[in-house]
Design an enzyme around this catalytic site. Structure first.
Site, PDB file in Angstrom:
ATOM      1  N   LEU A 234      -2.008  12.239  -6.006  1.00 39.56           N
ATOM      2  CA  LEU A 234      -1.942  10.674  -5.555  1.00 39.56           C
ATOM      3  C   LEU A 234      -3.246  10.352  -4.678  1.00 39.56           C
ATOM      4  CD1 LEU A 234       0.727   8.763  -3.884  1.00 39.56           C
ATOM      5  CD2 LEU A 234      -1.025   9.155  -2.478  1.00 39.56           C
ATOM      6  N   LEU A 235      -3.803   9.334  -4.990  1.00 38.75           N
ATOM      7  CA  LEU A 235      -4.693   8.727  -4.175  1.00 38.75           C
ATOM      8  C   LEU A 235      -4.394   7.757  -3.583  1.00 38.75           C
ATOM      9  CD1 LEU A 235      -8.294   7.610  -5.471  1.00 38.75           C
ATOM     10  CD2 LEU A 235      -7.028   5.829  -4.643  1.00 38.75           C
TER      11      LEU A 235
ATOM     12  N   ASP B 219      -6.242   5.492   0.457  1.00 37.08           N
ATOM     13  CA  ASP B 219      -7.142   5.065   1.168  1.00 37.08           C
ATOM     14  C   ASP B 219      -8.604   5.297   0.551  1.00 37.08           C
ATOM     15  OD1 ASP B 219      -4.818   4.314   2.592  1.00 37.08           O
ATOM     16  OD2 ASP B 219      -5.438   4.973   4.528  1.00 37.08           O
TER      17      ASP B 219
ATOM     18  N   TYR C 148      -6.137  12.655   7.358  1.00 34.02           N
ATOM     19  CA  TYR C 148      -5.632  11.423   7.190  1.00 34.02           C
ATOM     20  C   TYR C 148      -7.163  10.686   7.246  1.00 34.02           C
ATOM     21  CZ  TYR C 148      -0.784  11.269   6.945  1.00 34.02           C
ATOM     22  OH  TYR C 148       0.410  11.454   6.477  1.00 34.02           O
TER      23      TYR C 148
HETATM   24  C1  FRU Z   1      -3.049   3.854   5.180  1.00 34.32           C
HETATM   25  C2  FRU Z   1      -2.299   5.239   5.729  1.00 34.32           C
HETATM   26  C3  FRU Z   1      -3.562   5.517   7.036  1.00 34.32           C
HETATM   27  C4  FRU Z   1      -3.265   6.876   7.039  1.00 34.32           C
HETATM   28  C5  FRU Z   1      -3.370   7.421   5.613  1.00 34.32           C
HETATM   29  C6  FRU Z   1      -2.768   8.459   5.322  1.00 34.32           C
HETATM   30  O1  FRU Z   1      -2.503   3.730   3.772  1.00 34.32           O
HETATM   31  O2  FRU Z   1      -1.123   5.185   6.275  1.00 34.32           O
HETATM   32  O3  FRU Z   1      -3.151   4.921   8.082  1.00 34.32           O
HETATM   33  O4  FRU Z   1      -4.440   7.537   7.681  1.00 34.32           O
HETATM   34  O5  FRU Z   1      -2.721   6.198   4.702  1.00 34.32           O
HETATM   35  O6  FRU Z   1      -2.762   8.746   3.930  1.00 34.32           O
END
Ligand code: FRU
Length: 481
Positions: free
Chosen positions: A38-39, A41, A100
């Site tokens: 999964l991709l 952000d 994250y």
């Molecule tokens: C947004 C988010 C961010 C977080 C990341 C985790 O899509 O929820 O706030 O850092 O994705 O993958």
């Protein structure tokens, strides 16, 4: 597991799934995707030493959210991309449940990443650490650990550092949730990137004249454009209103003026960036030519996610095309970067089309670019149907453009709408299972994934009324992988 062990495990996952994934007809041909898993952000966007870097949230082990890595692609031209070794894997205590989202800056010739270390402790409570990692070659990163800790008054939903330099000072904005469950953007400043001073919120629900506005704001990005300060945010918990906020989570912006000395940001109303189904967590960067370029995740953690058909082939989601931003008045315009013209392989059609209460079906193609210039429009409806799955329907009397697709779950139609007083231009990129529709030179954009029968290639235009238009259509090529 150590970083090395995690990387080895991820590499194995890629190899094991490669055959199956390469055969998937829904694989995108000119968008960035995960090699497996999964991709979500886009992260760490930067033009460093002549190389464009796009990092991304990556779970190599599942087609679901989990302990994220930072995947990594590089390019010299924003068109041809090369996959690089993952930059970060969640190996340390302060990031054990995910490296994250975050950003990248250049300092003293080094590429420096800031990201959120996500931790679930032994009581299954969330902890959050804003971390730093440094690279001299832009490929291998040395982790420096946490540099910012959770301040008082906030829950552990505190993440997604975006760092930049302005007037010789480093700034960091973070997405936050207050203890009273308002979404906020908070600001830090630093002289050395390691010691950060908390300056307080710059925007949020129940601040600056805004009422309650969701329960959490993710992925902030504050930048100057045409003499104004634009703040992008991805708020969660906004109720749908007529044609607005139709997705589970939103992404949009404020335009205003940020006084860095007083740390006061005066801004206008929140405006959505995209009106399709699949657009979230956008991030921008400025390249060497001074362009402000944005990528977003072409997806969302919503009820559609679990039904995406690519899951059975071991991957899910992609990023949008790179879009150059321009501010006209207080409105952001988005246009696909110029370099994408390099993708044009052949011109399939180039000519004037006049329709009067008829349907025109001369176009085909699932890896295509379409530019429609409307000279005269007098219709009840103008519709474009793509591969018997996706429809764009403009209702001229209502000034409303609807994007309709077949749901991933059972094929019933679902719609997103965009208010558009006049329709003059459509610029459409179709990439097997994605569509990005730029309207009136980027005044509005609609982005969506859709999953059509691979044999169905037809693109048709029909007018309920009369239309005069000039159409250009290109077949695009896949970027080499
Ligand atoms: C947004 C988010 C961010 C977080 C990341 C985790 O899509 O929820 O706030 O850092 O994705 O993958």
């Amino acid at each position: 597991m150590t970083q090395q062990e995690l990387l080895a495990k991820a590499a194995k996952k890629v190899t094991e799934n490669q055959n199956k994934i390469e055969k998937d007809s829904n694989r995108l041909q000119f968008h960035l995707m995960p090699p497996v898993g999964l991709l979500n952000d886009p992260n760490g966007l930067i033009h460093f030493n002549g190389v464009y870097h796009v990092f991304y949230q990556w779970n190599p082990f599942e087609t679901a959210h989990g302990a994220k890595f930072w995947g990594h692609y590089t390019s010299y031209d924003l068109v041809n991309w090369q996959e690089q070794p993952p930059a970060l894997a969640p190996s340390e205590w302060y990031e054990k449940n995910g490296c994250y989202s975050g950003s990248a800056v250049e300092a003293d010739g080094k590429l420096i990443l800031f990201y959120t270390g996500n931790v679930k402790n032994e009581n299954n409570e969330r902890e959050t650490y804003q971390c730093m990692a440094v690279s001299t070659d832009g490929i291998h990163f040395e982790k420096k650990g946490p540099v910012v800790y959770l301040p008082e008054g906030y829950t552990a939903h505190f993440r997604d550092p975006k760092v930049w330099k302005q007037n010789g000072i480093w700034y960091m904005v973070l997405g936050a949730q207050t203890e009273s469950e308002d979404g906020q953007v908070v600001l830090y400043e630093s002289n050395d990137l390691e010691n950060w001073k908390f300056k307080g919120p710059i925007a949020g629900g129940n601040l600056n004249g805004l009422g309650k506005f969701g329960y959490m704001w993710e992925c902030p990005d504050l930048f100057r454009l045409s003499g104004k300060d634009v703040l992008l945010i991805s708020p969660q918990g906004i109720e749908a209103e007529k044609h607005r906020y139709q997705n589970l989570f939103q992404s949009g912006y404020f335009v205003g003026n940020w006084n860095s000395e007083k740390n006061v940001y005066e801004h206008g109303a929140f405006v959505e960036l995209d009106h399709g189904f699949d657009f979230y967590a956008p991030q921008t960067f400025e390249d060497a030519q001074g362009r402000r370029i944005m990528y977003a995740w072409m997806g969302l953690t919503d009820e559609h996610e679990a039904y995406q058909p690519t899951i059975k082939n071991g991957w899910i989601h992609g990023l949008t095309l790179p879009r150059e931003l321009a501010l006209k008045g207080n409105k952001l315009y988005q246009k696909p970067v110029e370099e994408l013209k390099q993708l044009r392989k052949s011109t399939d059609f180039n000519g004037q089309v006049s329709l009067e209460n008829e349907k025109w079906s001369d176009l085909t193609g699932s890896i295509s670019e379409l530019a429609i210039d409307i000279q005269q429009l007098n219709v009840k409806m103008l519709s474009i149907t793509i591969r018997d799955n996706l429809k764009l329907i403009y209702h001229q009397d209502q000034g409303l453009l609807n994007l309709e697709r077949k749901t991933f779950k059972d094929g019933t139609p679902e719609t997103r709408s965009c208010e558009l007083a006049s329709l003059r231009k459509l610029h459409i990129f179709i990439d097997t299972s994605s569509v990005e529709v730029f309207l009136n030179d980027g005044e509005e954009v609609m982005t969506a994934r859709f999953f059509a029968d691979p044999a169905e290639q037809k693109i048709s235009v029909s007018a309920n009324g009369q239309v005069e238009m000039f159409i250009e259509k290109w077949s695009l090529q896949a970027f080499p992988k």
